[in-house]
Design an enzyme around this catalytic site. Structure first.
Site, PDB file in Angstrom:
ATOM      1  N   LYS A   1      13.289 -56.994 -74.799  1.00  0.00           N
ATOM      2  CA  LYS A   1      13.431 -57.370 -76.202  1.00  0.00           C
ATOM      3  C   LYS A   1      12.569 -56.473 -77.070  1.00  0.00           C
ATOM      4  O   LYS A   1      12.987 -56.014 -78.121  1.00  0.00           O
ATOM      5  CB  LYS A   1      12.984 -58.822 -76.382  1.00  0.00           C
ATOM      6  CG  LYS A   1      14.060 -59.807 -76.043  1.00  0.00           C
ATOM      7  CD  LYS A   1      15.213 -59.679 -76.986  1.00  0.00           C
ATOM      8  CE  LYS A   1      15.597 -61.013 -77.556  1.00  0.00           C
ATOM      9  NZ  LYS A   1      16.803 -60.922 -78.360  1.00  0.00           N
TER      10      LYS A   1
ATOM     11  N   CYS B   1      -4.392 -56.938 -71.335  1.00  0.00           N
ATOM     12  CA  CYS B   1      -3.101 -56.733 -72.028  1.00  0.00           C
ATOM     13  C   CYS B   1      -2.450 -58.094 -72.191  1.00  0.00           C
ATOM     14  O   CYS B   1      -2.151 -58.769 -71.196  1.00  0.00           O
ATOM     15  CB  CYS B   1      -2.170 -55.809 -71.242  1.00  0.00           C
ATOM     16  SG  CYS B   1      -0.503 -55.801 -71.962  1.00  0.00           S
TER      17      CYS B   1
ATOM     18  N   HIS C   1       3.604 -52.097 -71.629  1.00  0.00           N
ATOM     19  CA  HIS C   1       3.995 -52.622 -72.933  1.00  0.00           C
ATOM     20  C   HIS C   1       3.792 -51.644 -74.098  1.00  0.00           C
ATOM     21  O   HIS C   1       4.204 -51.931 -75.218  1.00  0.00           O
ATOM     22  CB  HIS C   1       3.259 -53.937 -73.227  1.00  0.00           C
ATOM     23  CG  HIS C   1       3.777 -55.077 -72.396  1.00  0.00           C
ATOM     24  ND1 HIS C   1       3.271 -55.369 -71.155  1.00  0.00           N
ATOM     25  CD2 HIS C   1       4.777 -55.949 -72.616  1.00  0.00           C
ATOM     26  CE1 HIS C   1       3.940 -56.391 -70.653  1.00  0.00           C
ATOM     27  NE2 HIS C   1       4.856 -56.766 -71.507  1.00  0.00           N
TER      28      HIS C   1
ATOM     29  N   CYS D   1       1.134 -58.380 -70.643  1.00  0.00           N
ATOM     30  CA  CYS D   1       1.158 -58.671 -69.196  1.00  0.00           C
ATOM     31  C   CYS D   1       0.402 -59.957 -68.870  1.00  0.00           C
ATOM     32  O   CYS D   1       0.523 -60.469 -67.768  1.00  0.00           O
ATOM     33  CB  CYS D   1       0.490 -57.557 -68.401  1.00  0.00           C
ATOM     34  SG  CYS D   1       1.300 -55.960 -68.470  1.00  0.00           S
TER      35      CYS D   1
ATOM     36  N   HIS E   1      16.634 -61.685 -67.399  1.00  0.00           N
ATOM     37  CA  HIS E   1      16.250 -63.026 -66.935  1.00  0.00           C
ATOM     38  C   HIS E   1      17.432 -63.714 -66.262  1.00  0.00           C
ATOM     39  O   HIS E   1      17.294 -64.358 -65.216  1.00  0.00           O
ATOM     40  CB  HIS E   1      15.771 -63.891 -68.114  1.00  0.00           C
ATOM     41  CG  HIS E   1      14.668 -63.269 -68.921  1.00  0.00           C
ATOM     42  ND1 HIS E   1      14.817 -62.955 -70.255  1.00  0.00           N
ATOM     43  CD2 HIS E   1      13.428 -62.891 -68.582  1.00  0.00           C
ATOM     44  CE1 HIS E   1      13.685 -62.414 -70.692  1.00  0.00           C
ATOM     45  NE2 HIS E   1      12.825 -62.367 -69.701  1.00  0.00           N
TER      46      HIS E   1
ATOM     47  N   LYS F   1      14.299 -49.753 -68.836  1.00  0.00           N
ATOM     48  CA  LYS F   1      14.177 -51.164 -68.488  1.00  0.00           C
ATOM     49  C   LYS F   1      14.510 -51.971 -69.731  1.00  0.00           C
ATOM     50  O   LYS F   1      13.955 -51.734 -70.796  1.00  0.00           O
ATOM     51  CB  LYS F   1      12.755 -51.490 -68.040  1.00  0.00           C
ATOM     52  CG  LYS F   1      12.640 -52.956 -67.633  1.00  0.00           C
ATOM     53  CD  LYS F   1      11.230 -53.412 -67.334  1.00  0.00           C
ATOM     54  CE  LYS F   1      11.254 -54.884 -66.955  1.00  0.00           C
ATOM     55  NZ  LYS F   1      10.024 -55.580 -67.196  1.00  0.00           N
TER      56      LYS F   1
ATOM     57  N   CYS G   1      -1.412 -50.143 -72.847  1.00  0.00           N
ATOM     58  CA  CYS G   1      -0.870 -50.594 -71.566  1.00  0.00           C
ATOM     59  C   CYS G   1       0.365 -49.751 -71.240  1.00  0.00           C
ATOM     60  O   CYS G   1       1.232 -49.579 -72.086  1.00  0.00           O
ATOM     61  CB  CYS G   1      -0.493 -52.075 -71.663  1.00  0.00           C
ATOM     62  SG  CYS G   1       0.602 -52.628 -70.343  1.00  0.00           S
TER      63      CYS G   1
ATOM     64  N   HIS H   1      17.185 -62.713 -72.038  1.00  0.00           N
ATOM     65  CA  HIS H   1      18.160 -61.611 -72.061  1.00  0.00           C
ATOM     66  C   HIS H   1      18.790 -61.508 -70.670  1.00  0.00           C
ATOM     67  O   HIS H   1      18.480 -62.315 -69.777  1.00  0.00           O
ATOM     68  CB  HIS H   1      17.514 -60.308 -72.532  1.00  0.00           C
ATOM     69  CG  HIS H   1      16.329 -59.836 -71.732  1.00  0.00           C
ATOM     70  ND1 HIS H   1      16.362 -59.659 -70.367  1.00  0.00           N
ATOM     71  CD2 HIS H   1      15.063 -59.508 -72.121  1.00  0.00           C
ATOM     72  CE1 HIS H   1      15.199 -59.222 -69.946  1.00  0.00           C
ATOM     73  NE2 HIS H   1      14.368 -59.145 -70.992  1.00  0.00           N
TER      74      HIS H   1
HETATM   75  N1  MSP Z   1       5.939 -66.008 -66.713  1.00  0.00           N
HETATM   76  C1  MSP Z   1       5.890 -64.899 -65.832  1.00  0.00           C
HETATM   77  C2  MSP Z   1       6.294 -65.304 -64.424  1.00  0.00           C
HETATM   78  C3  MSP Z   1       5.472 -66.393 -63.819  1.00  0.00           C
HETATM   79  S1  MSP Z   1       6.059 -66.864 -62.243  1.00  0.00           S
HETATM   80  C4  MSP Z   1       4.889 -67.839 -61.606  1.00  0.00           C
HETATM   81  C5  MSP Z   1       6.836 -63.802 -66.335  1.00  0.00           C
HETATM   82  N2  MSP Z   1       7.817 -64.198 -67.139  1.00  0.00           N
HETATM   83  S2  MSP Z   1       8.896 -63.241 -67.818  1.00  0.00           S
HETATM   84  O1  MSP Z   1       9.695 -64.126 -68.608  1.00  0.00           O
HETATM   85  O2  MSP Z   1       8.257 -62.166 -68.498  1.00  0.00           O
HETATM   86  O3  MSP Z   1       9.752 -62.546 -66.736  1.00  0.00           O
HETATM   87  C6  MSP Z   1      10.131 -63.160 -65.562  1.00  0.00           C
HETATM   88  C7  MSP Z   1      11.187 -62.409 -64.797  1.00  0.00           C
HETATM   89  O4  MSP Z   1      12.315 -62.052 -65.596  1.00  0.00           O
HETATM   90  C8  MSP Z   1      10.819 -61.085 -64.168  1.00  0.00           C
HETATM   91  O5  MSP Z   1      10.013 -61.167 -63.040  1.00  0.00           O
HETATM   92  C9  MSP Z   1      12.190 -60.658 -63.721  1.00  0.00           C
HETATM   93  O6  MSP Z   1      12.561 -61.450 -62.627  1.00  0.00           O
HETATM   94  C10 MSP Z   1      13.023 -61.040 -64.929  1.00  0.00           C
HETATM   95  N3  MSP Z   1      13.214 -59.898 -65.799  1.00  0.00           N
HETATM   96  C11 MSP Z   1      12.692 -59.647 -67.023  1.00  0.00           C
HETATM   97  N4  MSP Z   1      13.175 -58.456 -67.488  1.00  0.00           N
HETATM   98  C12 MSP Z   1      14.009 -57.924 -66.567  1.00  0.00           C
HETATM   99  C13 MSP Z   1      14.806 -56.771 -66.476  1.00  0.00           C
HETATM  100  N5  MSP Z   1      14.899 -55.874 -67.429  1.00  0.00           N
HETATM  101  N6  MSP Z   1      15.508 -56.598 -65.335  1.00  0.00           N
HETATM  102  C14 MSP Z   1      15.489 -57.499 -64.306  1.00  0.00           C
HETATM  103  N7  MSP Z   1      14.756 -58.586 -64.373  1.00  0.00           N
HETATM  104  C15 MSP Z   1      14.003 -58.824 -65.473  1.00  0.00           C
HETATM  105  O7  MSP Z   1       6.683 -62.673 -65.943  1.00  0.00           O
END
Ligand code: MSP
Length: 525
Positions: free
Chosen positions: A309, A130, A158, A133, A24, A306, A155, A21
């Site tokens: 999905k 969790c 989540h 997380c 990311h 925040k 959690c 989304h």
């Molecule tokens: N797989 C782990 C990270 C491992 S790094 C060694 C993870 N993945 S994740 O896909 O859940 O999310 C990664 C990153 O996506 C978050 O740290 C952040 O940088 C970004 N984001 C996810 N949702 C977000 C928002 N709503 N806003 C901004 N960034 C977001 O955690």
């Protein structure tokens, strides 16, 4: 290891349980922007991104979809995560998957070393886990559930129930590193940024660190513990190592590791703790340098929440790029959100900035200057005569803005770099209004003055193009084709953006840099 001129930067590796989304995409764009800027100032630059594919979360999603976890990961990487890079125009140098053989090999070597050196031991563990997380929780991390989870502890992040796990596990002696971590934070105050994230982490570590459970035996979707094949490695221990395995750590060819490590990590603030506590402790145990910096950016909020999905606030990046294009996506998120703070996304805000700052501000400026050189000089770039104070002020501002924008990047403030660049856009628009080249053109006696004004405006425009190119590679490349002396704008030095050379002739822009966006399309309404 690397000298001052290397700049190695990473994004987190993303879980493949779902499609990306805009949260990311925001992380990807921020890291890519920083990398492009550094490349354009001549630094030996490396941008790493990738996917996090092991662990219970992915395993459960794959099972629910009746495929093996590897098939699921392959599908999501090919259909969603790699295409994201094109959607938002990310120029990464490598893409690592935790299922890559090179990663598994490096992780195995790292683990074995820590085990041999006595940093890993076997023990019993019981705790609340969790899966959202992928982390054990303290009772203080839990809140009472509501609705279907009434009466249970869930959690806080989540809002799903935690699971009680009781296992014989392997542990990493993280508690040994408490003081060394505190010393690191103190001796290198910029190690964790921004300040708010740093303070939170320092007080977390000051409360005392426990050893970390790093293996699981109840499922097998992970990297096998080399000395005990009944266990797989905890997903975070596995994932964090991507930053060094991608550079060749643990392989016969670790030239990239020697040259580029330590890197700068850009992460969401939600996972800054893993990067600023567990990760440096792991590296210290292995006798390796800690990261250069961990920057925890804020969250994208939609309607004040925040975006996620699971809470159905997720917006696909292509919903925005289909309407506004990748340049406007990048520009908007880099400029509208102070890096390090949360920022609210709204369709109204992106539309307003698109219209005011891109289409009217930068786009019109470019079209007007080029159209006038075309009309009054048949496309030949005029030479400048004597400079007035107004002309000189534009030249001086171009140098000043460049210096300040470059300093903003060094301070991890991309929003400031862009706002600073727009000072020059606004000044150039004001300069044209004030100098009125269309009026000068009516008087033959003012021919030289007309040439000086348009050449000065063009010089400023080129500086804007170079400074804006890391944020908007496509529009600025198009502008460069009309004004530049050749090559790609990506080869222009951004730290000396005023020095660019124009062609002797320009071509006017056939269509604007930022096409009109129909109201009806906005918001995929
Ligand atoms: N797989 C782990 C990270 C491992 S790094 C060694 C993870 N993945 S994740 O896909 O859940 O999310 C990664 C990153 O996506 C978050 O740290 C952040 O940088 C970004 N984001 C996810 N949702 C977000 C928002 N709503 N806003 C901004 N960034 C977001 O955690």
């Amino acid at each position: 290891m690397s000298d001052g001129s290397s700049f190695s930067i990473t994004t987190p590796i993303f879980y493949v349980n779902d499609v990306p989304h805009i949260g990311h995409a925001y992380t990807e764009v921020a890291a890519d922007f920083m990398a492009r800027w550094h490349r354009q100032r001549g630094d030996d630059t490396w941008l790493l991104t990738g996917t996090d594919e092991h662990g219970q979360k992915i395993l459960r999603t794959a099972s629910a979809n009746d495929v093996s976890p590897k098939e699921w990961a392959d599908r999501l990487v090919t259909d969603a995560w790699k295409p994201l890079l094109d959607t938002v125009d990310v120029r990464n140098d490598d893409f690592i998957r935790t299922t890559d053989e090179r990663h598994e090999r490096g992780v195995t070597a790292f683990l074995q070393k820590l085990y041999d050196d006595g940093y890993i031991y076997a023990g019993e563990f019981e705790g609340f886990y969790c899966v959202g997380c992928e982390e054990y929780k303290q009772p203080s991390d839990l809140v009472p559930g509501t609705g279907a989870y009434e009466g249970q502890q869930v959690c806080a992040i989540h809002s799903i129930p935690v699971e009680v796990l009781s296992e014989r596990n392997y542990f990493f002696r993280m508690s040994d590193f408490e003081q060394r971590l505190l010393d690191l934070y103190e001796s290198n105050p910029e190690f964790i940024q921004p300040e708010s994230v740093r303070n939170e982490i320092v007080s977390f570590v000051k409360q005392g660190l426990r050893d970390l459970s790093i293996s699981r035996s109840s499922f097998d979707w992970g990297i096998t513990i080399p000395w005990d094949h009944d266990h797989v490695l905890y997903v975070w221990f596995d994932a964090l190592l991507n930053y060094v395995t991608a550079l060749g750590y643990g392989s016969d060819d670790d030239e990239a590791f020697q040259r580029l490590w330590p890197s700068v990590h850009i992460v969401g603030k939600d996972i800054a703790r893993f990067h600023a506590v567990i990760w440096p402790a792991m590296l210290m145990a292995a006798g390796l340098p800690v990261p250069k910096r961990v920057f925890g950016h804020g969250w994208l909020l939609v309607g004040g929440e925040k975006m996620s999905k699971s809470k159905l606030t997720g917006i696909a990046p292509s919903e925005i790029t289909d309407t506004f294009g990748s340049d406007a996506f990048r520009y908007y998120f880099l400029r509208a959100i102070t890096f390090g703070q949360d920022g609210n996304f709204s369709w109204e805000d992106i539309s307003a900035r698109y219209q005011a700052e891109l289409a009217n501000g930068f786009g019109n400026l470019a079209s007007r200057i080029l159209a006038m050189i075309d009309k009054y000089f048949d496309g030949a770039v005029p030479t400048r005569g004597e400079l007035s104070t107004s002309d000189q002020a534009i030249d001086d501002l171009a140098v000043d803005v460049t210096t300040r924008a470059d300093a903003a990047i060094a301070a991890f403030a991309p929003h400031d770099a862009i706002t600073t660049t727009w000072e020059l856009v606004d000044a150039l628009n004001g300069y044209i209004t004030e100098q009125q080249p269309w009026a000068l053109a009516k008087d033959d006696a003012q021919r030289e003055r007309l040439g000086t004004v348009l050449a000065t405006a063009l010089r400023g425009l080129g500086t804007v193009a170079v400074l804006a190119s890391p944020a908007m590679p496509k529009a600025t490349e198009k502008l460069w084709a009309s004004i530049g002396a050749g090559g790609s704008i990506a080869e222009q030095r951004v730290d000396r953006a005023w020095e660019w050379q124009s062609a002797t002739r320009i071509t006017s822009l056939e269509s604007g840099l930022f096409p009109r966006v129909e109201q009806a399309e906005q918001g995929a309404a």
